[in-house]
Design a protein around this motif. Structure first.
Motif, PDB file in Angstrom:
ATOM      1  N   HIS A   1       0.912  -1.197   0.252  1.00  0.00           N
ATOM      2  CA  HIS A   1      -0.025  -0.158   0.458  1.00  0.00           C
ATOM      3  C   HIS A   1       0.856   1.067   0.558  1.00  0.00           C
ATOM      4  CE1 HIS A   1      -3.535  -1.631   0.094  1.00  0.00           C
ATOM      5  NE2 HIS A   1      -2.805  -2.643   0.707  1.00  0.00           N
ATOM      6  N   THR A   2       0.467   2.136  -0.771  1.00  0.00           N
ATOM      7  CA  THR A   2       1.127   3.991  -0.655  1.00  0.00           C
ATOM      8  C   THR A   2       0.738   4.637   0.731  1.00  0.00           C
ATOM      9  OG1 THR A   2      -0.738   5.470  -1.423  1.00  0.00           O
ATOM     10  CG2 THR A   2       0.684   3.856  -2.437  1.00  0.00           C
ATOM     11  N   THR A   3       2.007   5.402   0.828  1.00  0.00           N
ATOM     12  CA  THR A   3       0.965   6.094   2.014  1.00  0.00           C
ATOM     13  C   THR A   3       0.211   6.894   2.329  1.00  0.00           C
ATOM     14  OG1 THR A   3       3.555   6.874   2.138  1.00  0.00           O
ATOM     15  CG2 THR A   3       2.731   7.986   3.663  1.00  0.00           C
ATOM     16  N   LEU A   4      -0.642   6.966   1.385  1.00  0.00           N
ATOM     17  CA  LEU A   4      -1.675   7.510   1.420  1.00  0.00           C
ATOM     18  C   LEU A   4      -3.286   6.240   1.429  1.00  0.00           C
ATOM     19  CD1 LEU A   4      -2.134  10.484  -1.512  1.00  0.00           C
ATOM     20  CD2 LEU A   4      -1.913  10.450   1.077  1.00  0.00           C
ATOM     21  N   GLU A   5      -2.695   5.539   0.946  1.00  0.00           N
ATOM     22  CA  GLU A   5      -3.492   4.213   1.227  1.00  0.00           C
ATOM     23  C   GLU A   5      -3.409   3.849   3.460  1.00  0.00           C
ATOM     24  OE1 GLU A   5      -3.125   2.381  -2.980  1.00  0.00           O
ATOM     25  OE2 GLU A   5      -2.909   0.646  -1.856  1.00  0.00           O
TER      26      GLU A   5
END
Ligand SMILES: [Zn+2]
Ligand SMILES: [Zn+2]
Lengths: 467, 467
Positions: free
Chosen positions: B295-299
């Protein structure tokens, strides 16, 4: 009809026991509490009292040695034979704080004999155990017809042990020439029980550090950032969790390097001690025994190196909750060391392990305190055999062997003087060290006198044989 | 030449912007700091001021609702069409504490316009964002020739949000019939940036607990007992270390049960946001991005459930060292929850996990605080599409979508009223919520007015179509 040496010793002790107890009571009346600054004059008075008493005992050289804190007392009584071994007795004349309202049944600094026990702060820790050497050396002389002890006898009785001996190492280093000895006898420990006299053969060493872990520059909101940046409290917890493997062995690589393992004989002798684990757990105020696989509880606390977390902290610890990722966390670790482990090597190993464990994004620093080395005297060491024989004669039974799990200033003596450390203590676990109603069992106190009376002759005789 | 509806809205706003700003400034002069008891009269004054202004705006029903703490303001303006949907706007009229000496360039409660920005405590959080609805509804009426809004419009503006909304849930429950709504519009959030208008589609929920671990009945000596009994600080650390697996996923069995995963479309839309991780790290005051694999940081911060340790403590935390095995230790954990996760299930799962993790000889208790449920409105929900369209018209650009990582009282509205929660916020990260020099960008503030003006008509029209 001539007496045996042992009965001569006993007769001498019987003749002098009353005066001995009066003297000890006088000393116990001095509240030499080193941890409380307003008692500093009492600690000084205690040193002066002991110095005077040692002169009276016959020590030709007695000195009160000042330190930046409380004074120590040094005494020296040379043997007639210049080739006799030199023995340094270590103890302390300061005591733990005590107040009647803490739960004492009598005034802690008004010694009282009840049911064959002498109750007073310091009765066992450590004035009683220091003082039995004064009557011991007199009985030794009387029973053997000597005018000087069979060994060159030195005493060093410090005044800051209950405050962590902050100036002891420096004192020993600066007076190393005066303190030089072939063996150190520590009389500041205990034995297994009244029925089971034991000799302690070593103490664990101690290395201590604080690991500080830094994450965000300030506490940040766990809603805004939670799950996406490293948390220093998690890093601290993971360090602690990684300290031990699934066998409860310390998992720091290199930690066990050099460890002197217990011999089969030592394990057998430990196993002969009448150990009751349920009772031990009550003493530990704990609800389970847990430790390194493959070792008994006694082996774990006496003869195995350990890692413990003494403190951990980070983030919000008040009531309720606070949704933060904390800026920092810290862990205080202590490592008990056994013979063969080198504190410098342990420090290096721990630092390398911390560096490897701490994740990206967490900065850290590790601060080590001054370490205490372990000490251990092998079962077949001639001086240890002398202590065991002297004690066996006094108690009329063969002695068993223990170790001390804790760490003490005796290790400094071992290290600076290069002398093996022996332990001659007659205190029992019920004596209440540092607790209300501290006491010493009078019959054990006089067994201490008797052991001391036998020890110097035995040491002089067998040390020579062995060397 | 007739105006388009949008230019009519803009014209109306231009004509009234000056008076609107004067009114807002008057409100911002009231230091309605709910966390400071001596400001209680100001919070009351703020509620009364808003109530009067809402009456003046045209709401036929305006009430100040007392709570055991600070009062809330309720207003209701029914649509002419009884079948129109009912929308409840949520915001708050209390503010964070502020003092000039904290680093403000002007008095926090003396609003000042500089460089197109209105500086004052509460300018963005949340008075400015509440207040844009007053001019918004007037512009909506003026541009459409209506005498009542296209939806049944309700407002609930609470007075304790900055103090944790301690009485909000009870207020909503006790007034549920008056608050009944088909949708909730929260105007207490932000958007991505000035150049990137966004609509928030959900907030994470929150479950919090404290786990207390008890070892020996009192601190015990690590020399005497170290290595042979379980240490509660070690147990606490091991719990925290076991919270996550090697992929930084929460390792509590059952934790992910029911989690509504991000759709491919949502991930694509998140990825369209101009995200600069280095800049984000500076905002997080952190030194690495770290979180759930895949997962990305925003996710991670918006759409993934997390477990964080907010506090850990046990044993000695002062200067120097203390060779103890501590009697107790504690851990404060918080879990951010996403749609599909049930706080009751999480509590059960955590309790079972703790029971299983804590070793023999350590007693423990786990205390949970009241949980906040997550909320999420799917991208294709008609009300969400109305918000996105209204905002797109105001900004003249298609909007993107975000979520909020934090948790808020909006979840109580969703749960008690059974209505989806939408977020209409025009604040940007630089607005300085809870910080010195809080401000609102004036052009964004009027985009908020404009969005509000478009929203009610769009909602009325498309909600009907969808149902
Ligand atoms: Zn002592
Ligand atoms: Zn707010």
């Amino acid at each position: 009809m001539s007496q045996t040496p042992d009965s001569a010793v006993r007769t001498y002790i019987e003749q002098h026991c009353s005066a001995f107890l009066d003297d000890l009571a006088e000393w116990l009346r001095i509240p030499s509490v080193s941890a409380q600054p307003d008692h500093a004059p009492d600690v000084q008075r205690s040193a002066d009292w002991l110095a005077a008493k040692l002169l009276e005992t016959g020590f030709p050289t007695v000195e009160v040695w000042p330190t930046p804190g409380a004074p120590a007392v040094f005494a020296h009584w040379p043997a007639e034979d210049p080739h006799a071994p030199t023995v340094l007795v270590y103890g302390h004349h300061d005591v733990q704080p005590a107040a009647r309202e803490d739960g004492w049944d009598s005034e802690p600094f008004a010694p009282e004999v009840r049911d064959g026990r002498l109750y007073a702060r310091g009765a066992a820790d450590d004035k009683g155990q220091v003082f039995f050497h004064t009557l011991g050396v007199r009985a030794h002389l009387a029973a053997t017809g000597r005018t000087a002890p069979a060994v060159h006898l030195k005493l060093l009785i410090e005044g800051e042990e209950e405050s962590g001996s902050p100036h002891f190492r420096a004192l020993v280093e600066s007076r190393a020439d005066r303190l030089a000895a072939d063996a150190v006898v520590v009389s500041d420990t205990g034995m297994w029980s009244e029925d089971t006299p034991t000799v302690c053969t070593g103490m664990r060493g101690l290395a201590e550090c604080e690991i500080r872990l830094y994450g965000p520059d300030q506490d940040i909101h766990s809603g805004s950032f939670g799950g996406a940046v490293p948390n220093p409290a998690t890093a601290a917890a993971r360090l602690v969790a990684a300290l031990h493997d699934e066998h409860a062995r310390v998992a720091v690589p290199g930690f066990y390097d050099g460890v002197v393992e217990l011999t089969d004989r030592e394990r057998e002798l430990f196993a002969e001690l009448p150990f009751d684990e349920a009772r031990w757990l009550r003493t530990a105020k704990s609800y389970a025994a847990h430790g390194e696989a493959g070792h008994t509880t006694l082996e774990r606390v006496w003869a195995r190196p350990t890692a413990e977390v003494n403190g951990i902290g980070g983030g919000y610890q008040g009531p309720g909750s606070k949704t933060i990722i904390p800026a920092s966390a810290m862990v205080k670790l202590s490592f008990r060391l056994v013979a063969g482990q080198d504190p410098d090597h342990i420090e290096k190993a721990v630092r390398a392990w911390v560096d490897e464990q701490v994740p990206d994004g967490i900065r850290h620093e590790t601060v080590f305190a001054a370490a205490t080395r372990p000490c251990l005297t092998p079962l077949d060491h001639p001086a240890l055999r002398s202590v065991a024989r002297a004690m066996g004669r006094a108690f009329g039974t063969p002695v068993l062997f223990t170790r001390e799990g804790g760490s003490g200033p005796a290790a400094d003596l071992q290290e600076v003087l290069g002398a093996p450390v022996l332990f001659l203590g007659i205190s029992v676990p019920s004596d209440g060290w540092h607790a209300p109603n501290e006491k010493v069992e009078l019959d054990l106190l006089f067994k201490g006198v008797e052991t001391s009376a036998y020890l110097w002759g035995d040491l002089a005789e067998h040390w020579r044989e062995a060397s």
